[in-house]
Design a protein around this motif. Structure first.
Motif, PDB file in Angstrom:
ATOM      1  N   GLY A   1       1.003  -1.154   0.089  1.00  0.00           N
ATOM      2  CA  GLY A   1       0.062   0.035   0.012  1.00  0.00           C
ATOM      3  C   GLY A   1       0.791   1.204  -0.169  1.00  0.00           C
ATOM      4  N   PHE A   2       1.887   1.240   0.819  1.00  0.00           N
ATOM      5  CA  PHE A   2       2.681   2.567   0.820  1.00  0.00           C
ATOM      6  C   PHE A   2       3.440   2.621  -0.401  1.00  0.00           C
ATOM      7  CE2 PHE A   2       1.984   2.229   5.694  1.00  0.00           C
ATOM      8  CZ  PHE A   2       1.260   3.575   5.564  1.00  0.00           C
ATOM      9  N   GLY A   3       4.173   1.453  -0.836  1.00  0.00           N
ATOM     10  CA  GLY A   3       4.746   1.575  -2.318  1.00  0.00           C
ATOM     11  C   GLY A   3       3.621   2.062  -3.351  1.00  0.00           C
ATOM     12  N   ALA A   4       2.440   1.735  -3.226  1.00  0.00           N
ATOM     13  CA  ALA A   4       1.682   2.116  -4.418  1.00  0.00           C
ATOM     14  C   ALA A   4       1.399   3.682  -3.861  1.00  0.00           C
ATOM     15  CB  ALA A   4       0.214   1.382  -4.257  1.00  0.00           C
ATOM     16  N   LEU A   5       1.249   4.030  -2.678  1.00  0.00           N
ATOM     17  CA  LEU A   5       0.920   5.411  -2.479  1.00  0.00           C
ATOM     18  C   LEU A   5       2.093   6.431  -2.975  1.00  0.00           C
ATOM     19  CD1 LEU A   5      -0.663   5.867   0.928  1.00  0.00           C
ATOM     20  CD2 LEU A   5      -1.487   6.207  -1.301  1.00  0.00           C
ATOM     21  N   ALA A   6       3.541   5.923  -2.723  1.00  0.00           N
ATOM     22  CA  ALA A   6       4.677   6.387  -3.295  1.00  0.00           C
ATOM     23  C   ALA A   6       4.801   6.719  -4.765  1.00  0.00           C
ATOM     24  CB  ALA A   6       5.785   5.792  -2.608  1.00  0.00           C
ATOM     25  N   TYR A   7       4.341   5.449  -5.587  1.00  0.00           N
ATOM     26  CA  TYR A   7       4.459   5.605  -7.074  1.00  0.00           C
ATOM     27  C   TYR A   7       3.263   6.561  -7.539  1.00  0.00           C
ATOM     28  CZ  TYR A   7       3.967   3.883 -11.617  1.00  0.00           C
ATOM     29  OH  TYR A   7       4.144   4.010 -13.048  1.00  0.00           O
ATOM     30  N   ALA A   8       2.154   6.522  -6.697  1.00  0.00           N
ATOM     31  CA  ALA A   8       0.949   7.376  -7.151  1.00  0.00           C
ATOM     32  C   ALA A   8       1.656   8.875  -6.999  1.00  0.00           C
ATOM     33  CB  ALA A   8      -0.161   7.162  -6.592  1.00  0.00           C
ATOM     34  N   VAL A   9       2.260   9.313  -5.832  1.00  0.00           N
ATOM     35  CA  VAL A   9       2.623  10.644  -5.672  1.00  0.00           C
ATOM     36  C   VAL A   9       3.657  10.961  -6.945  1.00  0.00           C
ATOM     37  CG1 VAL A   9       4.002  12.216  -3.983  1.00  0.00           C
ATOM     38  CG2 VAL A   9       2.139  10.747  -3.223  1.00  0.00           C
ATOM     39  N   VAL A  10       4.700  10.102  -6.840  1.00  0.00           N
ATOM     40  CA  VAL A  10       5.485  10.598  -8.066  1.00  0.00           C
ATOM     41  C   VAL A  10       4.976  10.613  -9.396  1.00  0.00           C
ATOM     42  CG1 VAL A  10       7.539   9.600  -9.462  1.00  0.00           C
ATOM     43  CG2 VAL A  10       7.523   9.264  -6.793  1.00  0.00           C
ATOM     44  N   ARG A  11       4.130   9.953  -9.633  1.00  0.00           N
ATOM     45  CA  ARG A  11       3.310   9.946 -10.990  1.00  0.00           C
ATOM     46  C   ARG A  11       2.431  11.331 -11.199  1.00  0.00           C
ATOM     47  NH1 ARG A  11       6.272   8.476 -14.133  1.00  0.00           N
ATOM     48  NH2 ARG A  11       7.443   6.720 -13.167  1.00  0.00           N
ATOM     49  N   LEU A  12       1.818  11.822 -10.149  1.00  0.00           N
ATOM     50  CA  LEU A  12       0.967  13.040  -9.946  1.00  0.00           C
ATOM     51  C   LEU A  12       1.811  14.107  -9.977  1.00  0.00           C
ATOM     52  CD1 LEU A  12      -1.769  11.726  -7.653  1.00  0.00           C
ATOM     53  CD2 LEU A  12      -2.016  12.179  -9.874  1.00  0.00           C
ATOM     54  N   VAL A  13       2.983  14.132  -9.105  1.00  0.00           N
ATOM     55  CA  VAL A  13       4.040  15.457  -9.302  1.00  0.00           C
ATOM     56  C   VAL A  13       4.481  15.470 -10.628  1.00  0.00           C
ATOM     57  CG1 VAL A  13       5.978  16.088  -8.468  1.00  0.00           C
ATOM     58  CG2 VAL A  13       4.639  15.072  -6.991  1.00  0.00           C
ATOM     59  N   GLU A  14       4.777  14.373 -11.405  1.00  0.00           N
ATOM     60  CA  GLU A  14       5.383  14.616 -12.676  1.00  0.00           C
ATOM     61  C   GLU A  14       4.436  15.023 -13.553  1.00  0.00           C
ATOM     62  OE1 GLU A  14       6.862  11.711 -16.588  1.00  0.00           O
ATOM     63  OE2 GLU A  14       6.396  10.744 -14.377  1.00  0.00           O
ATOM     64  N   ALA A  15       2.922  14.494 -13.559  1.00  0.00           N
ATOM     65  CA  ALA A  15       2.027  15.166 -14.411  1.00  0.00           C
ATOM     66  C   ALA A  15       1.701  16.652 -14.200  1.00  0.00           C
ATOM     67  CB  ALA A  15       0.554  14.385 -13.898  1.00  0.00           C
ATOM     68  N   TYR A  16       1.711  16.931 -12.974  1.00  0.00           N
ATOM     69  CA  TYR A  16       1.864  18.328 -12.647  1.00  0.00           C
ATOM     70  C   TYR A  16       2.852  19.432 -13.463  1.00  0.00           C
ATOM     71  CZ  TYR A  16       2.338  22.779  -9.907  1.00  0.00           C
ATOM     72  OH  TYR A  16       2.370  24.207  -9.599  1.00  0.00           O
ATOM     73  N   GLY A  17       4.142  18.820 -13.181  1.00  0.00           N
ATOM     74  CA  GLY A  17       5.283  19.412 -13.673  1.00  0.00           C
ATOM     75  C   GLY A  17       5.121  19.499 -15.148  1.00  0.00           C
ATOM     76  N   LEU A  18       4.876  18.454 -15.799  1.00  0.00           N
ATOM     77  CA  LEU A  18       4.650  18.449 -17.084  1.00  0.00           C
ATOM     78  C   LEU A  18       3.383  19.363 -17.827  1.00  0.00           C
ATOM     79  CD1 LEU A  18       5.115  14.594 -18.162  1.00  0.00           C
ATOM     80  CD2 LEU A  18       6.520  16.442 -18.578  1.00  0.00           C
TER      81      LEU A  18
END
Length: 146
Positions: A75-92
């Motif tokens: 669960g925490f691994g999935a949360l970390a991955y989700a945060v990384v993808r969402l931060v990347e999406a914001y930046g792009l």
């Protein structure tokens, strides 16, 4: 399409992955203190799958080995991955240079793995993933933010 529209398309794709994995993390957390094995068996029966066939058997075996500690880690691994993808999406979406570089690196890291998997056995799912990552790389290379 313009370069910024292309980058926003990749941003939407990355955000969708982040949201999907976030939802998955939430579902994983719901199974803490639950009988995961029983739920997995119910799913296999619900979809009329043969529990002795390859993929249902793998699914049931994994479910039988999941305890609360492993579920928390997943669960925490999935949360970390989700945060990384969402931060990347914001930046792009906002055309940030750091997100562009991160996007190139993260999409590029999957290419050798996907080539290796396709070399072992070609299937449509692996081919689609490979082509999607190649397209993302091409879009990112063409759409470098200023």
């Amino acid at each position: 399409m313009s370069k910024s529209a292309d980058l926003r398309l990749v941003a939407v794709f990355e955000a969708a992955k982040g949201i999907l994995v976030f939802a998955t993390a939430c579902a994983i957390f719901k199974f803490i203190h639950a009988n995961v094995q029983e739920t997995a068996e119910q799913l296999v029966r619900h979809f009329h799958l043969n529990p002795a066939s390859h993929y249902p058997r793998i699914f049931l075996e994994i479910a039988s080995n999941l305890d609360d500690t492993r579920l928390l880690a997943l669960g925490f691994g999935a949360l970390a991955y989700a945060v990384v993808r969402l931060v990347e999406a914001y930046g792009l979406w906002y055309g940030k240079q750091w997100a562009w570089i991160f996007g190139l690196i993260s999409a590029g890291l999957y290419i050798p793995i996907e080539i290796f998997e396709l070399a072992k056995r070609i299937n449509w799912a692996e081919a689609v993933l490979f082509l999607a990552n190649v397209m993302i790389l091409v879009i990112l290379l063409r759409g470098r933010p200023r």
